[in-house]
Scaffold this active site. Structure first.
Site, short mmCIF file in Angstrom:
data_model
loop_
_atom_site.label_atom_id
_atom_site.label_comp_id
_atom_site.label_asym_id
_atom_site.label_seq_id
_atom_site.Cartn_x
_atom_site.Cartn_y
_atom_site.Cartn_z
CB CYS A 139 -0.91 0.01 1.22
SG CYS A 139 -1.87 -1.49 1.34
CG HIS A 196 -3.49 3.05 1.09
ND1 HIS A 196 -3.84 2.55 -0.14
CD2 HIS A 196 -3.66 2.02 1.98
CE1 HIS A 196 -4.18 1.29 0.00
NE2 HIS A 196 -4.09 0.94 1.26
CG ASN A 223 -6.76 -1.42 -0.02
OD1 ASN A 223 -5.91 -1.00 -0.80
ND2 ASN A 223 -6.48 -1.76 1.22
O1 UT7 Z 1 -4.44 -1.52 2.82
C1 UT7 Z 1 -3.73 -2.11 3.86
C2 UT7 Z 1 -4.21 -1.64 5.14
N1 UT7 Z 1 -5.46 -2.27 5.45
C3 UT7 Z 1 -6.20 -1.75 6.39
O2 UT7 Z 1 -5.84 -0.73 6.93
C4 UT7 Z 1 -7.45 -2.49 6.81
C5 UT7 Z 1 -7.58 -2.43 8.32
N2 UT7 Z 1 -8.69 -3.17 8.87
C6 UT7 Z 1 -9.97 -2.90 8.61
O3 UT7 Z 1 -10.26 -2.05 7.81
C7 UT7 Z 1 -11.04 -3.63 9.37
O4 UT7 Z 1 -10.44 -4.36 10.42
C8 UT7 Z 1 -11.88 -4.59 8.51
C9 UT7 Z 1 -12.75 -3.79 7.55
C10 UT7 Z 1 -10.95 -5.50 7.73
C11 UT7 Z 1 -12.81 -5.45 9.39
O5 UT7 Z 1 -13.58 -4.63 10.22
P1 UT7 Z 1 -13.73 -5.01 11.76
O6 UT7 Z 1 -14.72 -4.08 12.33
O7 UT7 Z 1 -12.36 -4.99 12.37
O8 UT7 Z 1 -14.36 -6.46 11.72
P2 UT7 Z 1 -13.77 -7.81 12.34
O9 UT7 Z 1 -12.62 -8.29 11.52
O10 UT7 Z 1 -13.56 -7.61 13.79
O11 UT7 Z 1 -15.00 -8.79 12.11
C12 UT7 Z 1 -16.23 -8.59 12.77
C13 UT7 Z 1 -17.16 -9.73 12.40
C14 UT7 Z 1 -16.57 -11.11 12.62
O12 UT7 Z 1 -17.60 -11.96 13.12
P3 UT7 Z 1 -17.72 -12.28 14.70
O13 UT7 Z 1 -16.43 -12.96 15.05
O14 UT7 Z 1 -17.88 -10.96 15.36
O15 UT7 Z 1 -18.91 -13.16 14.74
C15 UT7 Z 1 -16.18 -11.56 11.23
O16 UT7 Z 1 -16.19 -12.96 11.09
O17 UT7 Z 1 -17.52 -9.67 11.02
C16 UT7 Z 1 -17.28 -10.94 10.39
N3 UT7 Z 1 -16.88 -10.72 9.01
C17 UT7 Z 1 -17.75 -10.53 8.01
N4 UT7 Z 1 -19.10 -10.53 7.98
C18 UT7 Z 1 -19.69 -10.28 6.79
C19 UT7 Z 1 -15.63 -10.59 8.50
N5 UT7 Z 1 -15.69 -10.33 7.20
C20 UT7 Z 1 -16.99 -10.28 6.86
C21 UT7 Z 1 -17.67 -10.03 5.65
N6 UT7 Z 1 -19.02 -10.04 5.68
N7 UT7 Z 1 -17.03 -9.78 4.50
#
Ligand code: UT7
Length: 331
Positions: free
Chosen positions: A112, A257, A288
């Site tokens: 990135c 980014h 992204n």
């Molecule tokens: O470009 C490089 C840099 N990248 C970044 O900076 C990305 C940084 N991270 C993020 O943007 C966020 O962490 C995400 C968008 C990737 C995820 O958001 P989050 O609020 O941190 O969600 P999470 O990973 O904690 O997941 C929450 C829930 C989980 O379920 P449980 O364990 O709470 O039941 C996941 O299994 O959402 C679930 N989940 C999804 N549900 C529906 C994960 N992916 C999905 C999905 N659709 N695609």
């Protein structure tokens, strides 16, 4: 003499993939993707164009805007994490597509942050007098390397394909151009956002088991990356402002980014900037696109009249490595 960006261009494939399209492939929802990331749709390639092909299209637009021909380019820098081949890098494939012979082509592997790393290299080469017109490209094809099943949903819904390009040349005044660039990395976090296989650590490099277990797809510890991203984005912005004694209020536009709208909002809030007006965002359209996201955003911002000569523009990125970087440009 400072280096200046004299032309920019971007290219994305025609195929639009909406969150609703993804709902049909995996257990996800438009609501989840929009709320967590701000993404509404992204572009996926539908032919074997590769990151070099997307880059070549973006480069043609940038060259036209900089009023130069392929033969005027004297060095190529190509930033990507998704090269057409394992080797050689995409830079030489793009060079061939543009019909440019014999000049150096350097591939940058900083994910990135790749475009700012590339810009920093171009800046130094221009300032030293080594080169006169450098083509810096960020290009990515993610869609052919994502796990489009429910297992891979946490990563797959975030990424899209595209390319952006910039021509970097000596400027006409020391008051304008790239004022400074600031590069960082911390390899302790390398495995928090990575694609493990196929790599040179293992023999054989690629097995049925790797494919079945999913280690050939990108892995991300989303929460850990998010936490670091907000801190490092802010730190890198602060660093480039302080280095040039420019106040946050003097900045016309920040081009971060495009990792997540929530990260962009957190950064804007920290500096008292307004998202969309002062902090550019187009993640809703493209997702992204890693190394491509900043040059795509720069070109869109210029096309929308958001950057004028004399404006202070901040570029800032964070991603896999972890790597992070910023640049302050007086346009
Ligand atoms: O470009 C490089 C840099 N990248 C970044 O900076 C990305 C940084 N991270 C993020 O943007 C966020 O962490 C995400 C968008 C990737 C995820 O958001 P989050 O609020 O941190 O969600 P999470 O990973 O904690 O997941 C929450 C829930 C989980 O379920 P449980 O364990 O709470 O039941 C996941 O299994 O959402 C679930 N989940 C999804 N549900 C529906 C994960 N992916 C999905 C999905 N659709 N695609």
């Amino acid at each position: 003499m400072r280096a200046r960006i004299t032309g920019t261009g971007f290219y994305v494939p025609d195929k639009v993939v909406t969150n609703f399209d993804l709902e049909k492939m995996m257990d996800t929802s438009d609501e989840w993707i929009r709320e967590r990331s701000g993404i509404v749709e992204r572009r996926f390639v539908d032919s074997e164009i590769g990151s070099s092909g997307l880059g070549a299209e973006a480069a043609k637009i940038a060259m036209a805007k900089a009023n130069c021909q392929p033969e005027d380019i004297d060095f190529i820098i190509f930033a990507t994490l998704s090269p057409d081949y394992v080797f050689p890098g995409s830079g030489v494939f793009m060079q061939e597509k543009l019909g440019i012979k014999d000049i150096g082509a350097l591939d940058v592997r900083n994910q990135c942050t790749g475009f700012i790393y590339g810009l920093s290299i171009a800046d130094q080469y221009i300032k030293s007098g080594m080169y006169k017109r450098i083509l810096v490209v960020g290009g990515e094809v993610h869609s052919t390397g994502l796990d489009m099943s429910t297992r891979g949903r946490d990563v797959a819904v975030l990424f899209g394909d595209g390319a952006g390009a910039a021509i970097v040349e000596p400027g006409d005044s020391d008051d304008y151009g790239i004022l400074s660039t600031h590069l960082h990395a911390d390899g302790r976090f390398a495995k928090e956002l990575c694609c493990e296989d196929p790599g040179s650590l293992k023999t054989p490099r690629l097995t049925e088991e790797m494919i079945a277990s999913g280690t050939v797809y990108p892995y991300m510890n989303g929460r850990q990356v998010f936490k670091h991203a907000v801190v490092k984005f802010c730190g890198a912005i602060q660093e480039c402002l302080e280095a040039n004694q420019v106040a946050a209020e003097q900045v016309k536009l920040v081009i971060p980014h495009q990792a997540n709208l929530r990260i962009t909002e957190a950064v804007a809030q920290r500096f008292g900037w307004k998202v969309h007006e002062q902090v550019f965002s187009n993640i809703h359209k493209y997702g992204n696109t890693t190394a491509a996201s900043i040059p795509i955003a720069i070109d869109e911002a210029i096309n929308e009249g958001k950057i004028q000569r004399g404006d202070y523009v901040v570029l800032v990125a964070f991603g896999s490595g972890f790597t992070w970087a910023s640049a302050l440009i007086r346009w």
